[in-house]
Design an enzyme around this catalytic site. Structure first.
Site, PDB file in Angstrom:
ATOM      1  N   HIS A  11      55.141  22.765  75.753  1.00 19.44           N
ATOM      2  CA  HIS A  11      55.382  22.585  74.341  1.00 19.44           C
ATOM      3  C   HIS A  11      55.596  24.288  73.418  1.00 19.44           C
ATOM      4  O   HIS A  11      54.446  24.761  74.484  1.00 19.44           O
ATOM      5  CB  HIS A  11      54.572  21.814  73.622  1.00 19.44           C
ATOM      6  CG  HIS A  11      53.331  22.323  73.769  1.00 19.44           C
ATOM      7  ND1 HIS A  11      52.510  21.540  74.726  1.00 19.44           N
ATOM      8  CD2 HIS A  11      52.627  22.997  73.098  1.00 19.44           C
ATOM      9  CE1 HIS A  11      50.900  21.941  74.113  1.00 19.44           C
ATOM     10  NE2 HIS A  11      51.185  22.888  73.054  1.00 19.44           N
ATOM     11  N   GLU A  47      50.327  16.643  65.236  1.00 24.09           N
ATOM     12  CA  GLU A  47      51.614  16.602  65.225  1.00 24.09           C
ATOM     13  C   GLU A  47      53.097  16.456  65.586  1.00 24.09           C
ATOM     14  O   GLU A  47      52.379  14.925  66.026  1.00 24.09           O
ATOM     15  CB  GLU A  47      51.408  17.286  67.066  1.00 24.09           C
ATOM     16  CG  GLU A  47      50.538  16.437  68.102  1.00 24.09           C
ATOM     17  CD  GLU A  47      49.974  16.633  68.741  1.00 24.09           C
ATOM     18  OE1 GLU A  47      49.553  17.678  69.298  1.00 24.09           O
ATOM     19  OE2 GLU A  47      50.929  16.070  69.996  1.00 24.09           O
ATOM     20  N   GLN A  58      56.338  21.303  69.315  1.00 18.04           N
ATOM     21  CA  GLN A  58      55.522  21.052  68.918  1.00 18.04           C
ATOM     22  C   GLN A  58      55.303  21.498  67.593  1.00 18.04           C
ATOM     23  O   GLN A  58      54.938  22.419  67.472  1.00 18.04           O
ATOM     24  CB  GLN A  58      54.452  20.830  69.592  1.00 18.04           C
ATOM     25  CG  GLN A  58      53.172  20.489  69.177  1.00 18.04           C
ATOM     26  CD  GLN A  58      51.532  21.332  69.916  1.00 18.04           C
ATOM     27  OE1 GLN A  58      51.444  22.107  69.629  1.00 18.04           O
ATOM     28  NE2 GLN A  58      51.417  20.234  70.842  1.00 18.04           N
ATOM     29  N   HIS A  82      51.519  28.709  69.445  1.00 17.64           N
ATOM     30  CA  HIS A  82      51.130  29.150  70.722  1.00 17.64           C
ATOM     31  C   HIS A  82      52.089  28.355  71.958  1.00 17.64           C
ATOM     32  O   HIS A  82      52.697  27.449  71.795  1.00 17.64           O
ATOM     33  CB  HIS A  82      49.493  28.323  71.317  1.00 17.64           C
ATOM     34  CG  HIS A  82      49.365  26.495  71.276  1.00 17.64           C
ATOM     35  ND1 HIS A  82      49.366  26.147  69.668  1.00 17.64           N
ATOM     36  CD2 HIS A  82      49.361  25.989  71.981  1.00 17.64           C
ATOM     37  CE1 HIS A  82      49.310  25.192  70.314  1.00 17.64           C
ATOM     38  NE2 HIS A  82      49.719  24.428  71.387  1.00 17.64           N
ATOM     39  N   GLU A 132      47.622  27.450  75.745  1.00 15.35           N
ATOM     40  CA  GLU A 132      46.767  26.238  76.250  1.00 15.35           C
ATOM     41  C   GLU A 132      47.726  25.757  77.517  1.00 15.35           C
ATOM     42  O   GLU A 132      48.683  25.898  77.823  1.00 15.35           O
ATOM     43  CB  GLU A 132      47.656  25.665  75.480  1.00 15.35           C
ATOM     44  CG  GLU A 132      46.946  23.878  75.236  1.00 15.35           C
ATOM     45  CD  GLU A 132      47.638  23.052  73.548  1.00 15.35           C
ATOM     46  OE1 GLU A 132      48.109  23.346  73.033  1.00 15.35           O
ATOM     47  OE2 GLU A 132      47.187  21.949  73.969  1.00 15.35           O
TER      48      GLU A 132
HETATM   49 CO    CO Z   1      49.293  22.575  71.933  1.00 17.13          CO
END
Ligand code: CO
Length: 136
Positions: A11, A47, A58, A82, A132
């Site tokens: 994502h 989210e 996301q 991120h 991540e």
């Molecule tokens: Co994330």
């Protein structure tokens, strides 16, 4: 050197002030629908995941003032927060960063949303991008 620990973009996370407004905008602009929505108390975020092929956008908003995303919005404003890379084994990918002397946010993998296992790599280590690692 490790080859191909990253198997897919899981994502791309975008921090927003108003989750419903962002979801509505993606729906109107691109016909995007929410595949998953979740409040992650531990991280202080809510989210909404919009499916794009095998990956997600996301949309992320803070649920409390001391959430890291709240701090991010206060200092940098809305935008790219991120990138989530899918990995076969989160612990292995995390160890690879540590072996290089890299800085990590999560010393060990932990539960993420959707029942995933995740770990964050510090952006100072990864050219200014918060990473991540996501194991499904
Ligand atoms: Co994330």
């Amino acid at each position: 050197m490790n080859d191909a620990l990253l198997t897919e973009i899981d994502h791309v996370a975008i921090a927003v002030h108003d989750l419903d407004a962002a979801v509505a905008w993606y729906a109107e602009a691109f016909g995007a629908t929410v595949a998953h929505r979740e409040r992650v108390e531990r991280d202080g975020v809510e989210e909404a995941l919009l499916e794009v092929a095998d990956s997600y956008v996301q949309l992320l908003t803070p649920t409390r003032d001391d959430s890291p995303v709240a701090k991010y919005l206060a200092s940098k404003g809305e935008g790219l927060h991120h990138v989530g890379y899918r990995v076969e084994d989160c612990a292995v990918a995390l160890q690879s960063i540590k072996d290089m002397g890299g800085r990590v946010i999560d010393e060990v993998p932990r539960p993420g949303s959707r029942g995933t296992t995740v770990a964050f790599v510090h952006p100072k280590t990864s050219f200014g991008t918060l990473i991540e690692l996501v194991e499904e």
